[in-house]
Structures are given as structure tokens and as C-alpha cells.
Motif scaffolding. Structure first.
Motif, mmCIF file in Angstrom:
data_model
loop_
_atom_site.group_PDB
_atom_site.id
_atom_site.type_symbol
_atom_site.label_atom_id
_atom_site.label_comp_id
_atom_site.label_asym_id
_atom_site.label_seq_id
_atom_site.Cartn_x
_atom_site.Cartn_y
_atom_site.Cartn_z
ATOM 1 N N THR A 106 13.051 -4.437 15.533
ATOM 2 C CA THR A 106 12.916 -3.032 15.921
ATOM 3 C C THR A 106 11.455 -2.636 16.020
ATOM 4 O O THR A 106 11.049 -1.925 16.938
ATOM 5 N N LEU A 166 13.716 7.741 18.432
ATOM 6 C CA LEU A 166 14.766 6.732 18.239
ATOM 7 C C LEU A 166 14.332 5.604 17.310
ATOM 8 O O LEU A 166 14.988 5.332 16.291
ATOM 9 N N LEU A 170 15.527 4.696 13.420
ATOM 10 C CA LEU A 170 16.175 3.416 13.178
ATOM 11 C C LEU A 170 15.419 2.619 12.110
ATOM 12 O O LEU A 170 16.021 2.017 11.212
#
Length: 199
Positions: A106, A166, A170
Motif C-alpha cells: 500500500t 484513500l 488504508l
């Protein structure tokens, strides 16, 4: 703060995960301040960065944000190497390992990549072009993620929202799970020393 850390946990290589967490918090803080002066409109994004470079405090924040990202990536790779070399990914810490791998993916493929695009320079344009080409190979799902649909906002807006909302959300979600699992299973013992047989 009352969490008891084993003696071997006070070494530099066992502190890398904490260094990554602190770096991530610094990037969030500096990013929130930079968002006040950055303009994500594709035609104005690069000029916005040029203006930031002319402001003494903002240029320092941008440099801090950029170099902190580089440092976090290096510290995270060293942290994963330490976990792998010491065998800390083994039972009962497999889920902790996979959450850590998800954090790396990520951070690299999400936050770091989108930050590169947001510079809106030649490197950013190349990265965005590669991203669009990759999405086109995913068929209808990939097309929905590009700006090919009628009325879609420009990709720079989508990348900007991903970068500031986002991916940080996350990352925070995965980080909370990762820290909870570390707290649950404690620090792993070091291999081949007096701590190796300790619970």
C-alpha cells in the motif's frame, strides 16, 4: 507506554517498525499542511509546486514530506529484511507478516506512486501513462478506474484523492491491525541467543 519490551527489542533493528510509524505520522502532518497550498488541477499542478518552492516554509515542508517518504521506504525495507532474516514471520506471527507485506504494498504501490504522479512533472506524467496502460489491460474494471468514462474527473483528481484520503486511511487501518498483532504476540525472540527459547 507500560508495554514491557524485551532487552533485545531495544536495538536499532528492532526499532525500525517504530521509525516507520513515526515517519508516516510526519508525512500525514506535512501532507495536510501542503494540501492547503497545492492545486491538483492538471493545468495548474506544476505551477502550484513552483509556487510552493518560492515560499520558504512551504518549500521546507515539501522537502520534509519528500525526504521522509524516501526514509520511510528505506526503513520499511530494512524492517522487512530484519523480520525475514530473524524468522519473525513464522508461527504464530504469520498474520502479522502478511499485514506488514500489505502495508509495504500500500505504501509503495499506493502512496509513493500517487505522490510521484502528483508532482506533475515528466516523471509524474510517465508514471501516470504507465498506470493508465496497466489499467487498460484489466478490461472493463480497469476502464472504470481511468478517466475514459464520460463525465469522469481527470486522473490527477483521482490520484490526488487516493493520495490524501484513500491510501492514508488504508494505511492507518492496516497499521492498527499490525500493532494490535504485535501487542498480542509480543516481540519475536532473536534467533540463536538466550532469548530464542523464551516465550
Amino acid at each position: 507506554l507500560a508495554y514491557k519490551i524485551p532487552e533485545h527489542g531495544n536495538s536499532f533493528f528492532y526499532s525500525l517498525g517504530g521509525i516507520v510509524a513515526v515517519g508516516f505520522l510526519i508525512m500525514i502532518a506535512s501532507g495536510l499542511l501542503l494540501a492547503q497550498v497545492y492545486n491538483p488541477v492538471p493545468e495548474l499542478a506544476y505551477q502550484s509546486l513552483q509556487a510552493i518552492q518560492q515560499m520558504s516554509g512551504a518549500s521546507y515542508l515539501r522537502a520534509l514530506h519528500y525526504w521522509m517518504a524516501q526514509g520511510v521506504i528505506v526503513a520499511l525495507l530494512l524492517h522487512l529484511a530484519r523480520v525475514f532474516i530473524t524468522g519473525a514471520y513464522q508461527h504464530p506471527r504469520q498474520l502479522t507478516w502478511w499485514i506488514g507485506v500489505a502495508l509495504l504494498a500500500t505504501l509503495l504501490m499506493g502512496s509513493y506512486f500517487t505522490g510521484t504522479v502528483l508532482k506533475w512533472d515528466e516523471e509524474g506524467l510517465d508514471a501516470l501513462a504507465h498506470y493508465k496502460e496497466t489499467l487498460l489491460h484489466l478490461g472493463p474494471i480497469g476502464a472504470a478506474l481511468t478517466d475514459a468514462l464520460p463525465g469522469s474527473p481527470p486522473m490527477n483528481f483521482r490520484v490526488y484523492v487516493s493520495h490524501i484520503a484513500l491510501f492514508p486511511l488504508l494505511l492507518i487501518f492496516l497499521l492498527v491491525i499490525h500493532i494490535y498483532l504485535i501487542h498480542t504476540f509480543n516481540l519475536s525472540p532473536t534467533p540463536k541467543d538466550r532469548w530464542a527459547d523464551q516465550p
